[in-house]
Design a protein around this motif. Structure first.
Motif, PDB file in Angstrom:
ATOM      1  N   PHE A  40     -10.162  -9.300 -14.919  1.00 16.41           N
ATOM      2  CA  PHE A  40     -10.710  -8.222 -14.090  1.00 16.41           C
ATOM      3  C   PHE A  40     -10.484  -6.874 -14.770  1.00 16.41           C
ATOM      4  CE2 PHE A  40     -10.212  -4.950 -10.880  1.00 16.41           C
ATOM      5  CZ  PHE A  40     -11.145  -5.241  -9.900  1.00 16.41           C
ATOM      6  N   ARG A  50     -18.208 -12.997  -7.488  1.00 19.47           N
ATOM      7  CA  ARG A  50     -18.020 -11.557  -7.656  1.00 19.47           C
ATOM      8  C   ARG A  50     -16.551 -11.176  -7.676  1.00 19.47           C
ATOM      9  NH1 ARG A  50     -20.646 -10.511  -2.239  1.00 19.47           N
ATOM     10  NH2 ARG A  50     -19.849 -12.635  -2.115  1.00 19.47           N
ATOM     11  N   ASP A  51     -16.259 -10.116  -8.407  1.00 20.90           N
ATOM     12  CA  ASP A  51     -14.981  -9.431  -8.262  1.00 20.90           C
ATOM     13  C   ASP A  51     -15.159  -8.348  -7.207  1.00 20.90           C
ATOM     14  OD1 ASP A  51     -13.661 -10.797 -10.387  1.00 20.90           O
ATOM     15  OD2 ASP A  51     -14.757  -9.557 -11.815  1.00 20.90           O
ATOM     16  N   PHE A  52     -14.066  -7.971  -6.570  1.00 21.38           N
ATOM     17  CA  PHE A  52     -14.107  -6.890  -5.587  1.00 21.38           C
ATOM     18  C   PHE A  52     -13.145  -5.789  -5.998  1.00 21.38           C
ATOM     19  CE2 PHE A  52     -16.625  -8.483  -2.008  1.00 21.38           C
ATOM     20  CZ  PHE A  52     -16.812  -9.794  -2.416  1.00 21.38           C
ATOM     21  N   LEU A  53     -13.680  -4.601  -6.205  1.00 24.98           N
ATOM     22  CA  LEU A  53     -12.835  -3.429  -6.417  1.00 24.98           C
ATOM     23  C   LEU A  53     -12.191  -3.053  -5.082  1.00 24.98           C
ATOM     24  CD1 LEU A  53     -15.363  -1.532  -8.678  1.00 24.98           C
ATOM     25  CD2 LEU A  53     -13.121  -2.341  -9.415  1.00 24.98           C
ATOM     26  N   SER A  54     -11.196  -2.179  -5.140  1.00 23.71           N
ATOM     27  CA  SER A  54     -10.432  -1.865  -3.928  1.00 23.71           C
ATOM     28  C   SER A  54     -11.309  -1.410  -2.769  1.00 23.71           C
ATOM     29  CB  SER A  54      -9.390  -0.794  -4.241  1.00 23.71           C
ATOM     30  OG  SER A  54      -8.445  -1.315  -5.130  1.00 23.71           O
ATOM     31  N   ASP A  60     -10.001  -8.228  -5.367  1.00 25.06           N
ATOM     32  CA  ASP A  60     -10.177  -9.658  -5.153  1.00 25.06           C
ATOM     33  C   ASP A  60     -11.003 -10.238  -6.296  1.00 25.06           C
ATOM     34  OD1 ASP A  60      -9.657 -12.031  -3.885  1.00 25.06           O
ATOM     35  OD2 ASP A  60     -11.232 -11.829  -2.397  1.00 25.06           O
ATOM     36  N   ALA A 110      -3.251  -0.912  -4.704  1.00 19.84           N
ATOM     37  CA  ALA A 110      -4.533  -1.048  -4.013  1.00 19.84           C
ATOM     38  C   ALA A 110      -5.047  -2.475  -4.197  1.00 19.84           C
ATOM     39  CB  ALA A 110      -5.534  -0.043  -4.576  1.00 19.84           C
ATOM     40  N   PRO A 111      -5.767  -2.988  -3.188  1.00 21.02           N
ATOM     41  CA  PRO A 111      -6.182  -4.391  -3.250  1.00 21.02           C
ATOM     42  C   PRO A 111      -7.385  -4.613  -4.167  1.00 21.02           C
ATOM     43  CG  PRO A 111      -7.044  -3.377  -1.265  1.00 21.02           C
ATOM     44  CD  PRO A 111      -6.186  -2.334  -1.940  1.00 21.02           C
ATOM     45  N   VAL A 126     -12.923  -4.395  -1.252  1.00 19.74           N
ATOM     46  CA  VAL A 126     -11.979  -5.220  -0.488  1.00 19.74           C
ATOM     47  C   VAL A 126     -11.749  -4.581   0.875  1.00 19.74           C
ATOM     48  CG1 VAL A 126      -9.607  -6.078  -0.337  1.00 19.74           C
ATOM     49  CG2 VAL A 126     -10.798  -6.115  -2.527  1.00 19.74           C
ATOM     50  N   LYS A 127     -11.551  -3.259   0.868  1.00 19.59           N
ATOM     51  CA  LYS A 127     -11.270  -2.542   2.114  1.00 19.59           C
ATOM     52  C   LYS A 127     -12.455  -2.642   3.073  1.00 19.59           C
ATOM     53  CE  LYS A 127      -7.160  -1.016   1.866  1.00 19.59           C
ATOM     54  NZ  LYS A 127      -6.211  -1.287   2.947  1.00 19.59           N
ATOM     55  N   GLU A 169       0.819  -1.214   0.000  1.00 18.91           N
ATOM     56  CA  GLU A 169       0.000   0.000   0.000  1.00 18.91           C
ATOM     57  C   GLU A 169       0.853   1.264   0.000  1.00 18.91           C
ATOM     58  OE1 GLU A 169      -3.325  -0.143   2.719  1.00 18.91           O
ATOM     59  OE2 GLU A 169      -4.123  -1.944   1.744  1.00 18.91           O
ATOM     60  N   TYR A 171     -18.490 -15.445   2.085  1.00 18.06           N
ATOM     61  CA  TYR A 171     -17.707 -15.539   3.313  1.00 18.06           C
ATOM     62  C   TYR A 171     -18.576 -16.003   4.463  1.00 18.06           C
ATOM     63  CZ  TYR A 171     -13.124 -13.817   2.069  1.00 18.06           C
ATOM     64  OH  TYR A 171     -11.856 -13.716   1.564  1.00 18.06           O
ATOM     65  N   LYS A 192     -13.377 -10.563  13.784  1.00 14.14           N
ATOM     66  CA  LYS A 192     -12.256 -11.281  14.411  1.00 14.14           C
ATOM     67  C   LYS A 192     -12.008 -10.782  15.826  1.00 14.14           C
ATOM     68  CE  LYS A 192      -9.432 -12.190  10.387  1.00 14.14           C
ATOM     69  NZ  LYS A 192      -8.216 -11.802   9.649  1.00 14.14           N
ATOM     70  N   GLN A 193     -11.992  -9.450  15.966  1.00  9.06           N
ATOM     71  CA  GLN A 193     -11.742  -8.875  17.289  1.00  9.06           C
ATOM     72  C   GLN A 193     -12.780  -9.351  18.294  1.00  9.06           C
ATOM     73  OE1 GLN A 193     -11.401  -4.600  17.225  1.00  9.06           O
ATOM     74  NE2 GLN A 193      -9.722  -4.677  15.763  1.00  9.06           N
ATOM     75  N   GLY A 233      -5.572   3.239   1.421  1.00  7.73           N
ATOM     76  CA  GLY A 233      -4.718   2.508   0.496  1.00  7.73           C
ATOM     77  C   GLY A 233      -5.013   2.832  -0.956  1.00  7.73           C
ATOM     78  N   LEU A 234      -6.136   3.480  -1.194  1.00  6.86           N
ATOM     79  CA  LEU A 234      -6.570   3.662  -2.570  1.00  6.86           C
ATOM     80  C   LEU A 234      -5.945   4.870  -3.241  1.00  6.86           C
ATOM     81  CD1 LEU A 234     -10.273   2.856  -1.841  1.00  6.86           C
ATOM     82  CD2 LEU A 234      -8.458   1.306  -2.520  1.00  6.86           C
ATOM     83  N   ARG A 240     -14.758  -5.029   3.150  1.00  4.75           N
ATOM     84  CA  ARG A 240     -14.866  -6.392   3.661  1.00  4.75           C
ATOM     85  C   ARG A 240     -13.798  -6.647   4.723  1.00  4.75           C
ATOM     86  NH1 ARG A 240     -14.224 -11.102  -0.616  1.00  4.75           N
ATOM     87  NH2 ARG A 240     -12.045 -10.538  -0.375  1.00  4.75           N
ATOM     88  N   GLU A 241     -12.597  -6.141   4.463  1.00  2.00           N
ATOM     89  CA  GLU A 241     -11.513  -6.315   5.426  1.00  2.00           C
ATOM     90  C   GLU A 241     -11.861  -5.666   6.767  1.00  2.00           C
ATOM     91  OE1 GLU A 241      -7.583  -4.712   4.317  1.00  2.00           O
ATOM     92  OE2 GLU A 241      -7.395  -6.614   3.238  1.00  2.00           O
ATOM     93  N   TYR A 263     -13.333  -4.113 -15.963  1.00  2.00           N
ATOM     94  CA  TYR A 263     -13.523  -2.833 -15.268  1.00  2.00           C
ATOM     95  C   TYR A 263     -12.649  -1.723 -15.834  1.00  2.00           C
ATOM     96  CZ  TYR A 263     -15.706  -6.010 -11.978  1.00  2.00           C
ATOM     97  OH  TYR A 263     -16.506  -6.970 -11.419  1.00  2.00           O
TER      98      TYR A 263
END
Lengths: 439, 439
Positions: free
Chosen positions: A95, B13-17, A43, A40-41, B20-21, A35, B130, B31-32, B341-342, B23-24, A99
């Protein structure tokens, strides 16, 4: 009872908590590096349509894909329509094709996750393994190649693995050399396949394989000589004969010059016979090795023709991939707090059935303060509960019985010192938060 | 050029940045919560041996598995030996069977990742989605069931979705009711399958289906009456006739009492006809709904017989699963910094080819301070480079040309105000770190 196989499928692994935590630590570190490099991520799905993947990885690669049977009425046909992703590059290109109008140019993206290859499992070689990919689509500049290499090597440094060497080549250098050896077009792919095995089978092995593929003796002896050659001058002289060889050398030299201020001597070296297996590379290619380890930890290159296959026209691109599975066991997690999820910080005992709702309420208050809390689940003597709390590695144990209820207090026992104290029921979360931070 | 299908495979599906962010962010939040509840992460492969999964999900489930073709010479047979995981429960049980001697008891673990089901794709229904699973293995205490429900509802609250309702039942209540209706053993599974569709097809739909399955008219009318019944008293009276129905009611009542201090009235309700599709449940089962949304966002239950199938003996267990895909689009990310990050924070322009190594060096210094930095990749006029930097959303742009080189300075341009200033080459990282934090 029938004997049941409880192993994970061949070539795959289960991860215990400490291993999940270690992998998470490593992946987060790599994400941070990617980053700050401006990637940028994205998926993509775990599987792609088979026709998306076909013709991209070479004959060997196609054999190693995990293919998915059609569903429903079509299952009986034995036909497949999907395959697990084999890498992230081909899904990325699909991808990008989909896009492209909403993506920035150049498009700098990273993708981290598992990929699947039905390779023969072996030491450090798995059928399900994580790749950390970065790619730049839409730039022909070698600065992009340099940045990919820098982001990958910086990731290694951040993981506590600064002892790397980058081996750099260009597909064009290889083509130039093959031309100079006078190898006809039809034998070039065979020759590259043999050269790609140099690390595994050595110079004599490569010579053997070239012989079996029918190359002339003189050519084989030239190649063998060059493979053993430490003096790059002679190989450069040979590559520079052809136009394409010249271009390849320029690419290599420019990348080395670009990173010259950031990589000490010997950190990056020209490796004229490194071929990289995948079909789609067109220009600079690289592999990154860790000192003392066999096999590349990262690799990549430029693939200026692949994107065009999906979107038409020419869209230059380059990228690289870091595989963490081989190094995970050697990593030392720098911040041991990352492993805290494994042990409860506080264990709440339960006096009797009637007190259970309040035990859960106390736990809730602690958890609201992010204190890792377990509640005793069964019914049992307090002494047994304390023993379980110790076994679980808890630091503190709480008691809340009729006495405490009357006094509106909770008793805290420090399980390492044995020391006990009472605190007001209302202050329990606040008090424990302080205690937990102290340690 | 041949038309290429660039869509992701059906139901995926594809995930754009930004996705992804998002979902993260959501997964980290979950998780926490799981960790403060004392659950520790594990991971298992994406696929399992087919025989591990067979016979666990009911007939419908088996049809929806993605099965993987054998590889190599066996591919032509059309036979399959692996299947993508359909949920996390069965892999968990295999995992537990393998590692049981090194795992704590009770074993509280979480696992988060994609699972795959070849369901007909639809709004909010995907073939790759997920799941966030928590399970407690080795405890028959209903405190474990209560904690699973509490951890899931707390996750929803932390995601900014506090408007949930827990619907609670026990498989034993259902069995008791079926006994009370006088439905013979042989028709019970059919009846449960019909009841499971209540939400989708309504009371009359269920009645219709029961009729087509040959149940007596009187029984169907009793069931229909009960399904429309708001007064739980009458249904309890019917369930309590049988021993097993009594046990089921006790389970439901105890769980409601356990969470009574933590869930306001109406947050958890007895739902005597809720059946849950999966075969392996044995005791309490639950579904969690968000107000205004259709379909459960989370669900789970007790499966005291499943672990024993792998390890022999009886090992009680319960768990639950939260699916985030349906809610991702509605989530509001609370900490917008997660999306940083984008966009690059700093964009380093390149004066000319000869200055590129130093541009990369400056970028490296900024990245060492975790400043998200992009370097201009192509060759081009500075004005074009500034335009690109603005388009990329960078806040600052750097110039380092011959002038700056002589003076040992770097020029910083604030792209929102247009303001420019020069700082010492040595202080560039330090200066920008301050500037970037200011905003």
């Amino acid at each position: 009872m029938k004997e049941i196989n409880v192993q994970p499928p061949s070539g795959t692994r289960d991860f215990l908590s400490k291993d999940v935590k270690k992998r998470e630590w490593a992946l987060n570190m790599i994400k941070q590096v990617f980053e700050v490099f401006g990637f940028a991520p994205i998926d993509t799905p775990a599987f792609e349509r088979i026709e998306t993947l076909t013709g991209k990885y070479g004959e060997e690669g196609e054999k190693l894909m995990f293919k998915i049977l059609k569903r429903g009425n079509q299952a009986a046909s034995g036909e497949t329509d999907l395959a697990l992703r084999y890498d992230f590059t081909v899904p990325l290109v699909r991808f990008f094709a989909k896009y492209q109008n909403q993506l920035p140019r150049p498009f700098r993206r990273y993708q981290i996750g598992p990929v699947w290859r039905a390779d023969r499992p072996g030491k450090g070689r798995f059928r399900e393994f994580y790749q950390c990919d970065i790619d730049v689509i839409g730039s022909s500049s070698l600065v992009a190649d340099a940045e990919v290499i820098l982001a990958l090597t910086r990731s290694l440094s951040c993981l506590g693995l600064p002892g790397y060497i980058v081996r750099l080549n260009s597909r064009r250098v290889l083509t130039g050399l093959l031309e100079a050896y006078g190898i006809p077009e039809t034998s070039r792919q065979d020759t590259l396949t043999a050269l790609d095995k140099l690390d595994k089978i050595g110079v004599s092995g490569v010579a053997e394989e070239l012989k079996s593929r029918g190359l002339p003796k003189l050519v084989i002896s030239q190649i063998s000589d060059d493979l053993s050659q430490k003096d790059m001058g002679r190989i450069r002289d040979r590559a520079v004969i052809s136009r394409i060889g010249q271009e390849g050398l320029q690419e290599v030299d420019e990348i080395i010059s670009l990173v010259s201020l950031l990589m000490a001597d010997g950190r990056i070296e020209f490796s004229p016979f490194m071929a990289r297996g995948l079909d789609y590379y067109t220009g600079p290619i690289f592999e990154i090795y860790l000192k003392g380890a066999t096999g590349a930890i990262a690799s990549g290159g430029r693939y200026d023709d692949l994107v065009g296959k999906f979107v038409g026209g020419q869209v230059p691109a380059c990228g690289g991939s870091l595989g963490i599975d081989r190094i995970l066991s050697t990593l030392e997690v720098k911040n041991p707090n990352r492993e805290d999820g494994l042990k409860p910080q506080v264990f709440v005992t339960v006096w009797d059935r009637s007190m259970r709702p309040e035990a859960l309420q106390i736990a809730e208050e602690l958890r609201n303060e992010r204190i890792i809390t377990e509640v005793f689940l069964e019914e049992g003597k307090i002494s047994n509960q304390i023993r379980l709390a110790s076994n679980r590695g808890a630091k503190y144990c709480l008691f809340y019985g009729p006495d405490e209820q009357t006094k509106k207090e909770v008793t805290i026992k420090n399980l390492s010192t044995g020391e006990q104290r009472s605190v007001s029921r209302e202050k329990i979360a606040e008090t424990l938060q302080k205690l937990v931070q102290e340690r």
